[in-house]
Design a protein around this motif. Structure first.
Motif, PDB file in Angstrom:
ATOM      1  N   UNK A  52     -17.399  64.652 -25.436  1.00  0.00           N
ATOM      2  CA  UNK A  52     -18.574  63.277 -25.374  1.00  0.00           C
ATOM      3  C   UNK A  52     -18.713  62.060 -25.296  1.00  0.00           C
ATOM      4  N   UNK A  53     -18.098  61.254 -25.999  1.00  0.00           N
ATOM      5  CA  UNK A  53     -17.449  59.762 -26.290  1.00  0.00           C
ATOM      6  C   UNK A  53     -16.828  60.090 -24.627  1.00  0.00           C
ATOM      7  N   UNK A  54     -16.155  60.604 -24.676  1.00  0.00           N
ATOM      8  CA  UNK A  54     -14.963  60.366 -23.374  1.00  0.00           C
ATOM      9  C   UNK A  54     -16.202  60.586 -22.349  1.00  0.00           C
ATOM     10  N   UNK A  55     -16.806  61.501 -22.097  1.00  0.00           N
ATOM     11  CA  UNK A  55     -17.804  61.465 -21.092  1.00  0.00           C
ATOM     12  C   UNK A  55     -18.915  60.460 -20.831  1.00  0.00           C
ATOM     13  N   UNK A  56     -18.997  59.946 -22.157  1.00  0.00           N
ATOM     14  CA  UNK A  56     -20.034  58.393 -22.238  1.00  0.00           C
ATOM     15  C   UNK A  56     -19.348  57.394 -21.545  1.00  0.00           C
ATOM     16  N   UNK A  57     -18.062  57.349 -22.020  1.00  0.00           N
ATOM     17  CA  UNK A  57     -16.545  55.821 -21.398  1.00  0.00           C
ATOM     18  C   UNK A  57     -16.410  56.086 -20.032  1.00  0.00           C
ATOM     19  N   UNK A  58     -16.500  57.155 -19.099  1.00  0.00           N
ATOM     20  CA  UNK A  58     -16.475  57.373 -18.257  1.00  0.00           C
ATOM     21  C   UNK A  58     -17.411  56.814 -17.436  1.00  0.00           C
ATOM     22  N   UNK A  59     -19.002  57.235 -17.789  1.00  0.00           N
ATOM     23  CA  UNK A  59     -19.678  57.516 -17.101  1.00  0.00           C
ATOM     24  C   UNK A  59     -20.500  56.772 -16.070  1.00  0.00           C
ATOM     25  N   UNK A  60     -21.161  55.829 -17.779  1.00  0.00           N
ATOM     26  CA  UNK A  60     -22.756  54.546 -18.175  1.00  0.00           C
ATOM     27  C   UNK A  60     -20.816  53.331 -18.362  1.00  0.00           C
ATOM     28  N   UNK A  61     -21.167  52.393 -17.966  1.00  0.00           N
ATOM     29  CA  UNK A  61     -20.370  51.527 -17.421  1.00  0.00           C
ATOM     30  C   UNK A  61     -21.214  50.146 -19.253  1.00  0.00           C
ATOM     31  N   UNK A  62     -20.746  49.861 -20.467  1.00  0.00           N
ATOM     32  CA  UNK A  62     -21.166  49.545 -20.740  1.00  0.00           C
ATOM     33  C   UNK A  62     -22.317  50.023 -22.178  1.00  0.00           C
ATOM     34  N   UNK A  63     -22.393  51.811 -21.867  1.00  0.00           N
ATOM     35  CA  UNK A  63     -22.537  52.174 -22.890  1.00  0.00           C
ATOM     36  C   UNK A  63     -21.465  52.781 -24.077  1.00  0.00           C
ATOM     37  N   UNK A  64     -20.460  52.294 -24.127  1.00  0.00           N
ATOM     38  CA  UNK A  64     -19.494  52.324 -25.520  1.00  0.00           C
ATOM     39  C   UNK A  64     -18.768  51.495 -25.105  1.00  0.00           C
ATOM     40  N   UNK A  65     -18.954  50.586 -26.051  1.00  0.00           N
ATOM     41  CA  UNK A  65     -18.134  48.601 -26.848  1.00  0.00           C
ATOM     42  C   UNK A  65     -16.588  49.081 -27.177  1.00  0.00           C
ATOM     43  N   UNK A  66     -16.419  47.990 -26.977  1.00  0.00           N
ATOM     44  CA  UNK A  66     -14.843  47.461 -26.499  1.00  0.00           C
ATOM     45  C   UNK A  66     -14.159  48.289 -27.869  1.00  0.00           C
ATOM     46  N   UNK A  67     -14.524  48.138 -28.819  1.00  0.00           N
ATOM     47  CA  UNK A  67     -13.970  48.118 -29.823  1.00  0.00           C
ATOM     48  C   UNK A  67     -14.338  49.851 -30.441  1.00  0.00           C
ATOM     49  N   UNK A  68     -15.157  50.711 -29.672  1.00  0.00           N
ATOM     50  CA  UNK A  68     -14.527  52.301 -29.569  1.00  0.00           C
ATOM     51  C   UNK A  68     -14.292  52.105 -28.624  1.00  0.00           C
ATOM     52  N   UNK A  69     -13.963  51.488 -27.244  1.00  0.00           N
ATOM     53  CA  UNK A  69     -12.874  52.589 -26.352  1.00  0.00           C
ATOM     54  C   UNK A  69     -11.582  51.984 -27.062  1.00  0.00           C
ATOM     55  N   UNK A  70     -11.185  51.526 -27.738  1.00  0.00           N
ATOM     56  CA  UNK A  70      -9.988  50.917 -28.179  1.00  0.00           C
ATOM     57  C   UNK A  70      -9.470  51.834 -29.330  1.00  0.00           C
ATOM     58  N   UNK A  71     -10.671  51.988 -29.658  1.00  0.00           N
ATOM     59  CA  UNK A  71     -10.106  53.152 -31.481  1.00  0.00           C
ATOM     60  C   UNK A  71     -10.117  55.032 -30.354  1.00  0.00           C
TER      61      UNK A  71
END
Length: 71
Positions: A52-71
């Motif tokens: 789910x997190x990967x799907x959100x990160x690929x779709x909506x820009x800004x929906x996953x913040x940088x710290x989460x993206x890095x984790x």
């Protein structure tokens, strides 16, 4: 350097384990809780939360913040 087949097998098993249970990665639990609650209807095992997190990160820009993206 060459990695033995046994070592590669262990790494693949470990990767599979991490993908199935995101809670084994404290960085994801710490930095992605808001995204998980907002977009993934809470915490789930069996890979559902990470997918789910990967799907959100690929779709909506800004929906996953940088710290989460890095984790």
């Amino acid at each position: 350097r060459t990695v033995t087949g046994d070592c590669q097998g262990e790494m693949l098993d470990y990767r599979r384990m991490l993908m199935e249970d995101f809670s084994l990665s404290p960085e994801i639990v710490l930095h992605c809780r808001g995204e998980i609650e907002a977009h993934c209807s809470g915490l789930h095992r069996k890979g559902r939360t990470l997918h789910c997190l990967m799907r959100v990160a690929r779709g909506d820009k800004g929906a996953v913040d940088n710290l989460c993206q890095t984790a």
